[in-house]
Design a protein around this motif. Sequence first.
Motif, PDB file in Angstrom:
ATOM      1  N   VAL A 246       0.784  -1.157   0.025  1.00 20.44           N
ATOM      2  CA  VAL A 246      -0.065   0.075  -0.065  1.00 20.44           C
ATOM      3  C   VAL A 246       0.746   1.148   0.044  1.00 20.44           C
ATOM      4  O   VAL A 246       0.555   2.239  -0.553  1.00 20.44           O
ATOM      5  CB  VAL A 246      -0.908  -0.068   1.047  1.00 20.44           C
ATOM      6  CG1 VAL A 246      -1.890   1.314   1.228  1.00 20.44           C
ATOM      7  CG2 VAL A 246      -2.053  -0.979   0.994  1.00 20.44           C
ATOM      8  N   ARG A 250       0.473   4.436  -2.429  1.00 17.62           N
ATOM      9  CA  ARG A 250       0.245   5.808  -2.038  1.00 17.62           C
ATOM     10  C   ARG A 250       1.369   6.806  -2.527  1.00 17.62           C
ATOM     11  O   ARG A 250       1.011   8.096  -3.139  1.00 17.62           O
ATOM     12  CB  ARG A 250       0.366   5.960  -0.469  1.00 17.62           C
ATOM     13  CG  ARG A 250      -1.005   5.234   0.223  1.00 17.62           C
ATOM     14  CD  ARG A 250      -0.620   5.043   1.569  1.00 17.62           C
ATOM     15  NE  ARG A 250      -0.285   6.126   2.542  1.00 17.62           N
ATOM     16  CZ  ARG A 250      -1.274   7.138   3.196  1.00 17.62           C
ATOM     17  NH1 ARG A 250      -2.336   6.777   2.942  1.00 17.62           N
ATOM     18  NH2 ARG A 250      -0.851   8.236   3.536  1.00 17.62           N
ATOM     19  N   ASN A 265      -6.002   4.976  -0.350  1.00 20.19           N
ATOM     20  CA  ASN A 265      -6.400   3.876   0.479  1.00 20.19           C
ATOM     21  C   ASN A 265      -8.141   3.748   0.175  1.00 20.19           C
ATOM     22  O   ASN A 265      -8.353   2.588   0.102  1.00 20.19           O
ATOM     23  CB  ASN A 265      -6.642   4.384   1.891  1.00 20.19           C
ATOM     24  CG  ASN A 265      -5.017   4.115   2.354  1.00 20.19           C
ATOM     25  OD1 ASN A 265      -4.017   4.966   1.603  1.00 20.19           O
ATOM     26  ND2 ASN A 265      -4.921   3.343   3.368  1.00 20.19           N
ATOM     27  N   ARG A 266      -8.711   4.916  -0.069  1.00 17.98           N
ATOM     28  CA  ARG A 266     -10.213   4.703  -0.412  1.00 17.98           C
ATOM     29  C   ARG A 266     -10.275   4.138  -1.695  1.00 17.98           C
ATOM     30  O   ARG A 266     -11.232   3.347  -1.804  1.00 17.98           O
ATOM     31  CB  ARG A 266     -10.809   6.117  -0.237  1.00 17.98           C
ATOM     32  CG  ARG A 266     -11.083   6.640   1.060  1.00 17.98           C
ATOM     33  CD  ARG A 266     -11.673   8.096   1.193  1.00 17.98           C
ATOM     34  NE  ARG A 266     -11.312   9.025   0.705  1.00 17.98           N
ATOM     35  CZ  ARG A 266     -10.530   9.936   1.373  1.00 17.98           C
ATOM     36  NH1 ARG A 266     -10.372   9.454   2.576  1.00 17.98           N
ATOM     37  NH2 ARG A 266      -9.931  10.960   0.646  1.00 17.98           N
ATOM     38  N   ARG A 279      -6.404  -8.037  -1.236  1.00 19.65           N
ATOM     39  CA  ARG A 279      -5.473  -7.775  -0.030  1.00 19.65           C
ATOM     40  C   ARG A 279      -5.195  -9.005   0.638  1.00 19.65           C
ATOM     41  O   ARG A 279      -5.621 -10.026   0.662  1.00 19.65           O
ATOM     42  CB  ARG A 279      -6.180  -6.794   0.872  1.00 19.65           C
ATOM     43  CG  ARG A 279      -7.495  -7.240   1.464  1.00 19.65           C
ATOM     44  CD  ARG A 279      -8.121  -6.099   2.395  1.00 19.65           C
ATOM     45  NE  ARG A 279      -7.457  -5.774   3.353  1.00 19.65           N
ATOM     46  CZ  ARG A 279      -7.755  -4.924   4.516  1.00 19.65           C
ATOM     47  NH1 ARG A 279      -8.862  -4.608   4.471  1.00 19.65           N
ATOM     48  NH2 ARG A 279      -7.024  -4.685   5.304  1.00 19.65           N
ATOM     49  N   ARG A 285      -8.239  -1.737   8.287  1.00 16.73           N
ATOM     50  CA  ARG A 285      -7.705  -0.907   7.498  1.00 16.73           C
ATOM     51  C   ARG A 285      -6.622  -1.212   6.894  1.00 16.73           C
ATOM     52  O   ARG A 285      -5.800  -2.081   7.240  1.00 16.73           O
ATOM     53  CB  ARG A 285      -7.300   0.404   8.451  1.00 16.73           C
ATOM     54  CG  ARG A 285      -8.422   1.082   8.991  1.00 16.73           C
ATOM     55  CD  ARG A 285      -8.153   2.217   9.883  1.00 16.73           C
ATOM     56  NE  ARG A 285      -7.206   3.222   9.264  1.00 16.73           N
ATOM     57  CZ  ARG A 285      -6.628   4.455   9.548  1.00 16.73           C
ATOM     58  NH1 ARG A 285      -6.628   4.677  10.928  1.00 16.73           N
ATOM     59  NH2 ARG A 285      -6.069   5.250   8.549  1.00 16.73           N
ATOM     60  N   LEU A 286      -6.241  -0.646   5.730  1.00 18.37           N
ATOM     61  CA  LEU A 286      -5.298  -1.029   4.906  1.00 18.37           C
ATOM     62  C   LEU A 286      -3.991  -0.689   5.457  1.00 18.37           C
ATOM     63  O   LEU A 286      -3.981   0.719   5.455  1.00 18.37           O
ATOM     64  CB  LEU A 286      -5.410  -0.575   3.326  1.00 18.37           C
ATOM     65  CG  LEU A 286      -6.666  -1.361   2.547  1.00 18.37           C
ATOM     66  CD1 LEU A 286      -6.866  -0.386   1.183  1.00 18.37           C
ATOM     67  CD2 LEU A 286      -6.187  -2.862   2.167  1.00 18.37           C
TER      68      LEU A 286
END
Length: 296
Positions: A246, A250, A265-266, A279, A285-286
């Motif tokens: 992730v 990002r 993230n969304r 995932r 949460r990620l």
Amino acid sequence: MPTNRTTDFLRELLVRQVTTWLPAALHRSRRATVALAWAGADGGAAEAVLRVVVGHAAQVRGRQVTVLVLADGAADLPARLGPIEAELPAEVTVHLLPGGPDRLPVAVKAAGAAGSPLFCFLDLPGEVPPHLLGAAANGRTGEVLLHAGGVTRAALVAAGFPLVAEVAPVLPDGAAAGVVAFGSRSDRSLEALRDALWTVGAELGVRYRDPADPTAPPVDVAGDPALEPLAGELLAELRRGGPRPVTELRRHTLTATVYRAADANRALANLVETGDVRRERDSGRLAGDEIITPTR
């Protein structure tokens, strides 16, 4: 020369970025330098930056801050800066230098900025000479916020900035406002810059387009953004390069799109829900180290 709306936008963006950068720079070093250089009128940028320094007087004490101002054609600037300089702590030195941005390398060297944090703001109408970006890089300690007439990513990378972000602002009347670029080595600074872009854009009605894709519609940053374009880009990146953590996705969002890290993230959560990616973990949460894998 920038329009008044462009000038207002750049000044607000600059203030927010210096407000973030200065405390962090003084936390890791006892010496820091801010260099401001532009062609033509400054639109109050120098005064605004000095007011930021005044506001951080408590953190400045016991350290050394140098502010370099290169503004060819702003004859009234000394009179405008004088009252603000009187409020600055003794540890702050302001050098108002004759000449334009081309004198930046000499000014940075004369200020003894080597080896300590340096933040540069360059507002230039055309192509950016490589030697200016090299001076802004300051070895490995510089960051630069740049407003130019065209795409500058390759030049920033060549100057030694491993993290580069670019947006093409679109003013409320639909007029283009050049390209705003940022070069850094810090993910945190890059995130702060993107957050500042969205905050200022929402306040002033400025939208953003990817400079590398002038045909794409600009993204409206007021309210909740449409995440479909970002989700498509992240999915394409995963298909190109394979599974990624992730954190890397990002960073890709910050350097290759106009979106914020939180939007990544969304968008990834939406891709998980639609089954386009999977995932590592079943829920929650990620996390930054969690690997995302494309499914098709």
